[in-house]
Design an enzyme around this catalytic site. Structure first.
Site, short mmCIF file in Angstrom:
data_model
loop_
_atom_site.label_atom_id
_atom_site.label_comp_id
_atom_site.label_asym_id
_atom_site.label_seq_id
_atom_site.Cartn_x
_atom_site.Cartn_y
_atom_site.Cartn_z
N SER A 184 -5.10 -4.50 -24.96
CA SER A 184 -4.32 -5.24 -25.95
C SER A 184 -4.94 -6.63 -26.10
CB SER A 184 -2.87 -5.37 -25.46
OG SER A 184 -2.16 -6.31 -26.24
N TYR A 227 3.21 -7.41 -18.36
CA TYR A 227 2.48 -6.68 -19.39
C TYR A 227 1.10 -7.30 -19.63
CZ TYR A 227 1.19 -4.63 -23.87
OH TYR A 227 0.51 -3.98 -24.87
#
Length: 280
Positions: free
Chosen positions: A142, A155
């Site tokens: 990401s 995350y």
């Protein structure tokens, strides 16, 4: 990458980016092993892709975040005599809020799925690829992996791990016939933000899963190490080159601060939510 007539395994294949990987690899003539928890969704997708593209599709319904699940997937592939040519580690989820206020169990599961499952799946399927001197591993990271994320601390850290892990394995394997590649999407129009439960986590304009996967496969075929789809997303990943760490944290923290004011609520989740959980 020539996938025609070969097997590709896609995790998190029931929706979003994983579903698009399945669709686009099937369009290229690849046979598919779909892995996710949602059996009905995968079976419907499998039926559609078999009819539309004439490919073979196997479905494995399992929660990859559970201890030992990757080994079960690998053993099932062995029993079915499926040689995986392309491994797409896409499954993952995020949490949002002050670290100590979020469920410890939920964040533990986040690490298990986003990190441990990726490491285990890669460790299981890589030796066969090395023996064949042929194979591709695509790990979905990401833009979050390029800088720390206040209010999404776990995350962001898991995606930084994936980015580092995949690039290291690219070097180890680039002369052994096995290609490693990292996809680093920004905000994408998937169910991701429903799971997170915070629209403020969708920084920037959302891209479509279709365009994200198209960019990934194009960059992979061009021999690139990784890709960040979208000019704005790419520029965002370069922010740390031009400002100090503190300024970067202030900027990102301002974007991701919970809008409901929970970041200022000092009540914490009781650590007893870890009771009964054995951490390996």
């Amino acid at each position: 990458m020539n996938i025609r007539g070969k097997w590709a395994l896609v995790t998190g294949a029931s929706s979003g980016i994983g579903e698009q990987f399945a669709r686009q690899l099937a369009e290229q003539g690849g046979n598919l092993i779909l892995v996710a928890r949602s059996k009905n969704k995968m079976e419907n997708l499998a039926s559609e892709l078999k009819k539309k593209h004439g490919v073979k599709v196997e479905v494995i319904a399992i929660d990859l975040g559970k201890e030992g699940a990757p080994s079960e997937v690998y053993q099932q592939c062995k029993l079915l005599k499926l040689d995986v040519e392309v491994l797409v580690n896409n499954a993952g989820f995020a949490t949002h809020g002050l670290f100590e206020q979020l469920s410890g169990v939920r964040q533990h599961d986040e690490v298990m799925l986003n990190v441990t499952a990726v490491v285990d799946m890669t460790h299981l399927f890589l030796p066969d690829m090395v023996l064949r001197s042929s194979g591709t591993v695509i790990n979905v990271a990401s833009t979050a992996g390029f800088q720390p994320l206040p209010y999404m601390a776990v995350y962001g850290a898991t995606k930084a791990f994936i980015l580092s892990f995949t690039q290291a394995l690219w070097w180890e394997n680039h002369k052994r016939g096995v290609q490693f590649f990292t996809l680093c999407p920004g905000a994408t129009d998937t169910s991701f933000f429903n799971v997170v439960g915070a629209e403020e986590a969708a920084v920037g304009k959302k891209d479509t899963p279709e365009r994200v996967v198209q960019a990934a496969l194009r960059a992979l075929n061009d021999g690139k190490l990784y890709v960040v789809p979208g000019t704005q997303n790419y520029l965002g990943t370069q922010l740390g080159r031009f400002i100090t760490k503190k300024r970067g944290l202030r900027f990102v923290g301002g974007l991701l601060r919970p809008r409901d004011g929970s970041a200022y609520n000092k009540k914490t989740v009781n650590s007893s939510d870890l009771a009964g959980r054995t951490v390996q």
